[in-house]
Design a protein around this motif. Structure first.
Motif, short mmCIF file in Angstrom:
data_model
loop_
_atom_site.label_atom_id
_atom_site.label_comp_id
_atom_site.label_asym_id
_atom_site.label_seq_id
_atom_site.Cartn_x
_atom_site.Cartn_y
_atom_site.Cartn_z
N ARG A 175 46.91 27.92 35.25
CA ARG A 175 45.69 27.14 35.04
C ARG A 175 44.79 27.90 34.07
N PRO A 176 43.99 27.15 33.31
CA PRO A 176 43.06 27.81 32.39
C PRO A 176 42.01 28.60 33.17
N THR A 177 41.69 29.79 32.65
CA THR A 177 40.63 30.59 33.28
C THR A 177 39.27 30.24 32.71
N GLY A 178 39.24 29.57 31.57
CA GLY A 178 37.99 29.30 30.86
C GLY A 178 37.71 30.33 29.79
N ALA A 179 38.42 31.46 29.83
CA ALA A 179 38.25 32.50 28.82
C ALA A 179 39.04 32.13 27.57
N THR A 180 38.49 32.46 26.42
CA THR A 180 39.19 32.28 25.15
C THR A 180 39.01 33.55 24.33
N GLU A 181 39.82 33.67 23.31
CA GLU A 181 39.67 34.78 22.36
C GLU A 181 40.09 34.28 20.99
N PRO A 182 39.60 34.92 19.95
CA PRO A 182 40.00 34.52 18.60
C PRO A 182 41.50 34.73 18.40
N TYR A 183 42.13 33.80 17.70
CA TYR A 183 43.54 33.95 17.34
C TYR A 183 43.60 35.01 16.24
N VAL A 184 44.38 36.02 16.44
CA VAL A 184 44.37 37.20 15.57
C VAL A 184 44.65 36.88 14.10
N LEU A 185 45.46 35.88 13.80
CA LEU A 185 45.79 35.58 12.41
C LEU A 185 44.81 34.60 11.76
N ALA A 186 43.96 33.97 12.58
CA ALA A 186 42.94 33.04 12.07
C ALA A 186 41.79 33.05 13.07
N PRO A 187 40.87 33.99 12.94
CA PRO A 187 39.81 34.18 13.95
C PRO A 187 38.94 32.96 14.24
N GLU A 188 38.93 31.98 13.34
CA GLU A 188 38.17 30.77 13.61
C GLU A 188 38.88 29.85 14.62
N GLU A 189 40.15 30.13 14.90
CA GLU A 189 40.91 29.39 15.90
C GLU A 189 40.89 30.16 17.20
N ARG A 190 41.20 29.50 18.31
CA ARG A 190 41.09 30.12 19.63
C ARG A 190 42.43 30.16 20.35
N GLU A 191 42.56 31.16 21.20
CA GLU A 191 43.64 31.21 22.16
C GLU A 191 43.02 31.06 23.54
N LEU A 192 43.64 30.25 24.37
CA LEU A 192 43.16 29.97 25.71
C LEU A 192 43.89 30.88 26.69
N GLU A 193 43.16 31.43 27.63
CA GLU A 193 43.78 32.26 28.67
C GLU A 193 44.15 31.36 29.84
N MET A 194 45.36 31.57 30.36
CA MET A 194 45.83 30.87 31.55
C MET A 194 46.35 31.93 32.52
N ILE A 195 46.34 31.61 33.80
CA ILE A 195 46.75 32.56 34.82
C ILE A 195 47.52 31.84 35.92
N ARG A 196 48.41 32.57 36.55
CA ARG A 196 49.16 32.06 37.69
C ARG A 196 49.23 33.16 38.74
N ASP A 197 48.96 32.77 39.99
CA ASP A 197 49.11 33.69 41.11
C ASP A 197 50.60 33.78 41.42
N LEU A 198 51.12 34.98 41.51
CA LEU A 198 52.56 35.15 41.70
C LEU A 198 53.03 35.03 43.13
N ASP A 199 52.12 34.88 44.08
CA ASP A 199 52.59 34.69 45.47
C ASP A 199 52.70 33.20 45.81
N GLY A 200 52.51 32.34 44.81
CA GLY A 200 52.70 30.90 45.02
C GLY A 200 51.43 30.13 45.29
N THR A 201 50.31 30.80 45.53
CA THR A 201 49.06 30.09 45.74
C THR A 201 48.29 30.03 44.43
N PRO A 202 47.38 29.08 44.27
CA PRO A 202 46.64 28.99 43.01
C PRO A 202 45.88 30.29 42.73
N ALA A 203 45.87 30.66 41.45
CA ALA A 203 45.20 31.90 41.04
C ALA A 203 43.70 31.72 41.02
#
Length: 172
Positions: free
Chosen positions: A144-172
């Motif tokens: 699921r998206p965390t809401g955090a973003t960061e600039p895409y390293v090759l084009a800083p005006e574009e964004r990368e979205l952070e996503m996370i998953r809990d590895l024990d099977g429950t939502p992160a």
């Protein structure tokens, strides 16, 4: 897909690693923090070092090899720091082996999640804001998206979205 082997890379895989990486960048340039022209200039020592990632304790590099010996997928992970925990990187599946029915992406991610679960409670990733195919796959797998973003390293005006998953099977 039947007959597809999932395994960690080794230093001796360097030529196949190079060929697959160049294929990856050509196929989906926005998905990797590397320009094709830069990757093409790397020497054998760098490709061997990338192959060794599959044998490291703080990182891994997994590949999918079909029954004909063709490298058809890759995923990597590493732990940049304790707070971040395991981070998924370098995800690729060849067009001929994509889709839920083929199962290559799922099998690669299963292997990465097994590795990551020994190193932290979650698995994170960063995906380009326009890479909807990848975002849909990750959502199907429980990220699921965390809401955090960061600039895409090759084009800083574009964004990368952070996503996370809990590895024990429950939502992160």
């Amino acid at each position: 897909m039947r007959g597809t082997t999932i395994r960690p890379t080794t230093e001796d895989d360097w030529e196949a690693i190079r060929a697959l990486r160049l294929e990856m960048i050509r196929d989906t340039p926005m998905a990797y923090a590397e320009h094709l022209r830069d990757a093409e200039q790397l020497d054998e020592a760098e490709w061997r070092a990338r192959g060794r990632r599959g044998q490291e304790a703080a990182g891994t590099s997994m590949v999918a090899i079909d029954a004909d010996g063709r490298w058809v997928g890759a995923m990597g992970a590493f732990v940049p720091d304790e707070a971040t925990g395991p981070l998924l990187v370098g995800v690729y599946v060849a067009p001929s082996h994509r889709g839920r029915e083929a199962g290559v992406a799922d099998r690669l991610l299963d292997a990465i999640e097994t590795w990551a679960a020994e190193r932290g409670p979650t698995l994170r990733l960063h995906v380009h804001e326009r890479n909807e195919r990848a975002q849909a796959f990750y959502a199907r797998r429980g990220f699921r998206p965390t809401g955090a973003t960061e600039p895409y390293v090759l084009a800083p005006e574009e964004r990368e979205l952070e996503m996370i998953r809990d590895l024990d099977g429950t939502p992160a």
